[in-house]
Motif scaffolding. Structure first.
Motif, mmCIF file in Angstrom:
data_model
loop_
_atom_site.group_PDB
_atom_site.id
_atom_site.type_symbol
_atom_site.label_atom_id
_atom_site.label_comp_id
_atom_site.label_asym_id
_atom_site.label_seq_id
_atom_site.Cartn_x
_atom_site.Cartn_y
_atom_site.Cartn_z
ATOM 1 N N LEU A 67 0.776 -1.419 0.125
ATOM 2 C CA LEU A 67 -0.228 0.150 -0.207
ATOM 3 C C LEU A 67 0.895 1.639 0.226
ATOM 4 N N THR A 85 0.373 1.109 -5.112
ATOM 5 C CA THR A 85 -0.083 1.041 -4.247
ATOM 6 C C THR A 85 -0.365 -0.834 -5.233
ATOM 7 N N LEU A 116 -7.143 1.979 2.181
ATOM 8 C CA LEU A 116 -7.671 0.799 2.267
ATOM 9 C C LEU A 116 -9.187 1.091 1.843
#
Length: 173
Positions: A67, A85, A116
């Motif tokens: 991420l 990502t 997220l």
């Protein structure tokens, strides 16, 4: 920057990764519907090691992703930087364990949560860190900690990862 002292060597880091992995299994009652996401840069190799350890212990492949939180940070300018990502699986209804090397103010963790949520709606988000140095600015607390390390604001904690730096270690500068 002058190194004050070494806090963790490669063996201590390996033990912390193993302990965190066992704690994750225990809290989640296994690894079904579990995935691990490492935060660039040193959270990625640490997260991969945790995912591999979980897979080894539970004989069940735990998905792993990386991420990039740069576009989601509120404490730096990021401009037109290409996001790195790589999460090749759906996180919707999964228990996601975010992995970072050091937690300090909590801003990176908040940015990771925001990043997220843009990708789906996890059942839960948990946070694993190798080092918790305190000094939070946001109400964020890690679920899994390799080492609590009280520091002053003037000290710098540097994590080295074999995959990036050629050796494993944690030192205070």
């Amino acid at each position: 920057m002058e190194q004050k002292r070494i806090i963790m060597d490669d063996k201590a880091i390996a033990r912390a990764i193993a302990r965190i992995s066992y704690e994750i299994i225990e809290r989640n009652k296994g690894t079904d519907d579990l995935c691990v996401v490492g935060i660039f840069s040193r959270g990625v190799p640490l997260g991969k090691r945790i995912a591999d350890k979980l897979s080894e212990l539970e004989k069940n492949q735990v998905p792993f992703g990386a991420l990039d939180i740069t576009p989601y940070r509120d404490d730096s300018k990021h401009g037109d930087v290409a996001e790195k990502t790589d999460i090749p699986f759906d996180i919707t209804d999964k228990d996601v364990v975010i992995v970072d090397d050091v937690i300090f103010t909590g801003r990176s963790s908040r940015a990771a949560i925001d990043a997220l949520i843009k990708r789906g709606r996890p059942r839960s988000i948990q946070l694993a860190v190798l080092v918790d140095r305190g000094h939070r600015e946001l109400p964020i607390r890690p679920d899994y900690v390799g080492k609590n390390l009280p520091t002053s604001h003037s000290e710098v904690v540097k994590v080295s990862a074999m995959e990036i730096d050629g050796s494993d270690g944690v030192a205070i500068y």
